[in-house]
Design an enzyme around this catalytic site. Structure first.
Site, short mmCIF file in Angstrom:
data_model
loop_
_atom_site.label_atom_id
_atom_site.label_comp_id
_atom_site.label_asym_id
_atom_site.label_seq_id
_atom_site.Cartn_x
_atom_site.Cartn_y
_atom_site.Cartn_z
N GLU A 183 37.51 51.31 42.08
CA GLU A 183 38.86 51.20 42.65
C GLU A 183 39.17 52.39 43.56
O GLU A 183 39.76 52.22 44.64
CB GLU A 183 39.92 51.12 41.54
N ASP A 211 31.93 39.32 42.46
CA ASP A 211 32.34 39.00 43.83
C ASP A 211 31.88 39.92 44.97
O ASP A 211 31.04 39.55 45.80
CB ASP A 211 33.87 38.82 43.90
N ARG A 258 39.80 51.70 47.57
CA ARG A 258 41.16 51.92 48.08
C ARG A 258 41.30 53.29 48.77
O ARG A 258 41.79 53.37 49.89
CB ARG A 258 42.17 51.83 46.94
N GLU A 265 42.89 36.88 48.53
CA GLU A 265 41.60 36.23 48.86
C GLU A 265 41.72 34.91 49.62
O GLU A 265 40.89 34.60 50.48
CB GLU A 265 40.77 36.01 47.57
C1 DMJ Z 1 41.32 44.05 45.67
O1 DMJ Z 1 41.47 45.32 45.14
C2 DMJ Z 1 39.96 43.86 46.25
O2 DMJ Z 1 39.98 42.77 47.09
C3 DMJ Z 1 38.91 43.66 45.21
O3 DMJ Z 1 37.66 43.39 45.77
C4 DMJ Z 1 39.28 42.53 44.31
N1 DMJ Z 1 40.61 42.55 43.87
C5 DMJ Z 1 41.69 43.06 44.63
C6 DMJ Z 1 42.65 42.04 45.20
O4 DMJ Z 1 42.78 40.88 44.54
#
Ligand code: DMJ
Length: 647
Positions: free
Chosen positions: A274, A407, A278, A541
Site C-alpha cells: 500500500e 490482481d 500510493r 476498477e
Molecule cells: C487500489 O488501492 C488499487 O487499485 C489496488 O490495486 C486495489 N485496490 C484499490 C482500489 O480498489
C-alpha cells in the site's frame, strides 16, 4: 637514549641470564661476575647505588617526558599502535595500478611517521593542557556548541533529502497536459468531474488536512493501519490528479505540505504494497509531471525505507515492515506465513523508476529477483497461486485469483513490458503465458451469455467475481496489441466482454453502483448474494476498464456507462462533507460507511476525467498507470532505461 644500550646494564644488575642468559650478559657482565660483590666497600656501594638510581630516574624521565623517545620506546618494548605505517598516498592520476609497498617503508617513511607522531603528541598535550585550564562553565559551553553543530548537520542532511542523489535534468514526458475536449457536451461532463474532485479535496482539506483520509459524515480524519503513522495519504495520492486537472492552487498547497510535513522517520509498521502504490507511486508521478525535486527526493527516501522488506531467505519481501527497525513479517492470516502475490508482485514499476531516478541499481535488482524466484517454481496448470512462503520459496494454499490477492501482479507483468519501451521480453512472456492459463482454467461464460473470471481453489472453481477483478477488462484490452498468435482482436473482445459483465453488475443494483463481489451460481448472474459482499467503497476498477475500452475502441457506450456511474456517485455517495462508500448497493435506504478512500481521488476521479478527455492527455504511448492510477513515463530506449530493465 637508544634502548639497546640499556640492556647490558640491566643484565649485570639482575644477574646472568635474567635477560637472555649468557648472551645477554656479554663479556662485560662476565668480568664483573669474576670480581665479586665483596670487592666493593660500603661507601663505594652506596655511591654506586646513588649513581645507578640517578641513571634509572633519568631513563624514566626520558620515557615519560620526552615526546619522541617515549613513543619510540613504547614501540620497541610494547609494539604499540603508535608505530602504525603511514596511510597510503593518494592514487596516481589516470588510475594506473600502484606498485606494491616496500616492507618497512624505507628511511624516508620512518622519518615521516616520526614527525607525524611528534606533531600528534604535541597537539594532544596542548589540547589537554588547554582543557585543564578551562573553567567548568567554559567546558559546558563547548559541549553545548558541539551538540548544536551536530543537530544542525543532521537538519541540513534532512533538508537536502536523500543524500547522494545524482543531479538530473528534468524533461517533462509528452502528454502531461492535454487539449480541452473539442465537443462542448464532453467538456461540460469533464468540468463536472473536476467539480467532484474539488468537493472531495476541499472537504478533506477542511476536516482532515494532513491526516490519511476523511470521514465525510462525521467530518474528521480517518486512519487506516495500512500506513502505520505515516500521514497524508490523501494528499500524496491526489497530487497527480490535481496536476492533471490543472487545479494549480491545490497542487501548490499539496506540494508545500509534502515539503514541510511528509515524514518517513517514524516508528511505523506499514503495508509495503500500500505504501508503495500510493506513496511511492504518487510521489514518482508528481515528480514526472511537475519536475519538482522534492517529490523525487521523497520517493527515493521512502523507497530506501522499504528495502529491508526484502531481507528474507528468498528475497520475496514481507507484507508488513517496521520502517524504523527494518523488521518485517507477514499477515497473520496468510496461508502458512506466506507473502501475497498481488503485494510482492506489485512493486516492479515503482522500483524500476526508483533505480532510474536515484542511480541506485538495488531497487531494480530486488524486483528482478522476485521474477527469478517465480520462474524457478512449478506452477499448477500454469497458474500462479496467491500465496508464496518467503522463507521456503514454496507456494502456500493453491488459491488463484485475478481479483483480490492476485490482481495487480498480472497487471504489472504487462505494464513492465510496456513501460520498458517493449524491451522487457521476460515480462511480456510471463504476462501472455499467464493470460493463456487464465483463459483456459478461469474464464467462463454464464448461461445468460456473460463472460466472467472465476476463482480457482485447488482445482475447483468458485463462480464469483470481485469488483477488483473488473480491472482485467482494461488490462486485456491494453495488452491486445502485443498478443501472440494473431490474438489482438481476441484480447480486445475479452476486454469488452469483461467490461459488459462488470457494467451488468452495476446495472442490476438499485443504486447503479457495483457490489464488492457478484456471483454466477444458485440461479443468479452478476449479483451479490451474500450480505457481506454488497458494499461499494468508491472503488475504481469498473470505471478504469471503461477508460481503457474508450481509448482503445472509441465506442461511445463506455462514456455513457461512465456517466451513469457519475450520476450514481452524485446521488448516493456525495454528502456535505465529501464522498462516502455505501454499505448495501441493493438497498435504496442509504447507509454510508463514512470513509472517503484516498483512491477515490487518485483513481476513480482521475479515470473518469480521462474518460472525458482527449487521447492526448497522458497518452498510452508515453505513460503507464501504476495500480493506483499514478502515471509513470515509458522509459524509451534513449532515456537510458536499458540497464534498469535488463537486470
Ligand atoms: C487500489 O488501492 C488499487 O487499485 C489496488 O490495486 C486495489 N485496490 C484499490 C482500489 O480498489
Amino acid at each position: 637514549m637508544p634502548a639497546a644500550s640499556l640492556l647490558p646494564l640491566f643484565g649485570s644488575a639482575a644477574g646472568p641470564g635474567a635477560l637472555g642468559g649468557p648472551a645477554g650478559g656479554g663479556a662485560g657482565a662476565g668480568g664483573r661476575k669474576a670480581a665479586g660483590p665483596g670487592a666493593f666497600r660500603l661507601t663505594e656501594k652506596f655511591v654506586l647505588l646513588l649513581v645507578f638510581s640517578a641513571f634509572i630516574t633519568l631513563c624514566f624521565g626520558a620515557i615519560f617526558f620526552l615526546p619522541d623517545s617515549s613513543k619510540l620506546l613504547s614501540g620497541v618494548f610494547f609494539h604499540s599502535a603508535a608505530l602504525q605505517p603511514p596511510p597510503p598516498p593518494p592514487p596516481p592520476p589516470g588510475g594506473q595500478p600502484r606498485a606494491p609497498a616496500q616492507p618497512g617503508g624505507g628511511p624516508a617513511a620512518a622519518a615521516g611517521s616520526l614527525a607525524r607522531i611528534r606533531a600528534d603528541h604535541e597537539r594532544a598535550l596542548r589540547e589537554a593542557k588547554e582543557t585543564l585550564q578551562k573553567q567548568p562553565e567554559e567546558i559546558r559551553r563547548d559541549i553545548r556548541q558541539d551538540k548544536e553543530k551536530l543537530l544542525q548537520d543532521a537538519r541540513g542532511r534532512k533538508e537536502a533529502g536523500a543524500p547522494g542523489l545524482p543531479q538530473r535534468p528534468f524533461r517533462q514526458p509528452a502528454g502531461a497536459v492535454g487539449q480541452e475536449p473539442a465537443d462542448p457536451a464532453v467538456r461540460q461532463r469533464r468540468d463536472k468531474i473536476k467539480e467532484m474532485m474539488k468537493h472531495a479535496w476541499d472537504n478533506y482539506k477542511r476536516y482532515a488536512w494532513g491526516l490519511n483520509e476523511l470521514k465525510p459524515i462525521s467530518k474528521q480524519g480517518h486512519s487506516s493501519n495500512l500506513f502505520g503513522n505515516i500521514q497524508g495519504a490523501t494528499i500524496v495520492d491526489a497530487l497527480d490528479t490535481l496536476y492533471v486537472m490543472e487545479m494549480k492552487e491545490e497542487f501548490k498547497e499539496a506540494k508545500e505540505w509534502v515539503e514541510k510535513n511528509l515524514d518517513f522517520n517514524v516508528n511505523a509498521e506499514i503495508s509495503v504494497f500500500e505504501v508503495n502504490i500510493r506513496f511511492v507511486g504518487g510521489l514518482l508521478s508528481a515528480y514526472y509531471l511537475s519536475g519538482e525535486e522534492i517529490f523525487r527526493k521523497k520517493a527515493v527516501e521512502l523507497g530506501e525505507k522499504l528495502l529491508p522488506a526484502f531481507n528474507t531467505p528468498t528475497g520475496i519481501p514481507w507484507a508488513l515492515l517496521n520502517i524504523k527497525s527494518g523488521i518485517g513479517r507477514n499477515w497473520p492470516w496468510a496461508s502458512g506465513g506466506s507473502s501475497i502475490l498481488a503485494e510482492f508482485g506489485t512493486l516492479h514499476l515503482e522500483f524500476i523508476h526508483l533505480s532510474h531516478l536515484s542511480g541506485n541499481p538495488l531497487f531494480a535488482e530486488k524486483v528482478m529477483n522476485i521474477r527469478k524466484v517465480l520462474n524457478r517454481l512449478d506452477k499448477p496448470e500454469g497458474l500462479y497461486p496467491n500465496y508464496l512462503n518467503p522463507s521456503s520459496g514454496q507456494w502456500g494454499q493453491h488459491h488463484v485469483s485475478i481479483g483480490g490477492l492476485g490482481d495487480s501482479f498480472y497487471e504489472y507483468l504487462l505494464k513492465a513490458w510496456l513501460m520498458s519501451g517493449k524491451t522487457d521480453e521476460e515480462g511480456r512472456k510471463m504476462y501472455y503465458d499467464a493470460v493463456q492459463a487464465i483463459e483456459t482454467h478461469l474464464i467462463r461464460k454464464s448461461s445468460g451469455g456473460l463472460t466472467y473470471i472465476a476463482e480457482w481453489k485447488g482445482g475447483l472453481l468458485e463462480h464469483k467475481m470481485g469488483h477488483l477483478t473488473c480491472f482485467a477488462g482494461g488490462m486485456f484490452a491494453l495488452g491486445a496489441d502485443g498478443a501472440p498468435n494473431d490474438k489482438t482482436g481476441h484480447h480486445i473482445e475479452l476486454g469488452a466482454e469483461i467490461a459488459r459483465t462488470c457494467h451488468e453488475s452495476y446495472d442490476r443494483t438499485s443504486m447503479k453502483l457495483g457490489p464488492e463481489a457478484f456471483r454466477f451460481d444458485g440461479g443468479v448472474e452478476a449479483i451479490a448474494t451474500r450480505q457481506n459482499e454488497k458494499y461499494y467503497i468508491l472503488r475504481p476498477e469498473v470505471i478504469e476498464t471503461y477508460m481503457y475500452m474508450w481509448r482503445l475502441t472509441h465506442d461511445p457506450k463506455y462514456r455513457q456507462w461512465g456517466w451513469e456511474a457519475v450520476e450514481a456517485l452524485e446521488k448516493y455517495c456525495r454528502v456535505d462533507g465529501g464522498y462516502s462508500g455505501i454499505r448495501d448497493v441493493y438497498n435504496n435506504h442509504q447507509s454510508h460507511d463514512d470513509v472517503q478512500q484516498s483512491f477515490f481521488l487518485s483513481e476513480t476521479l482521475k479515470y473518469l476525467y480521462l474518460l472525458f478527455s482527449e487521447d492526448d492527455l497522458l497518452p498510452f504511448e508515453h505513460w503507464v498507470f501504476n495500480t493506483e492510477a499514478h502515471p509513470l513515463p515509458v522509459l524509451h530506449k534513449d532515456d537510458g532505461n536499458k540497464e534498469e530493465n535488463q537486470k
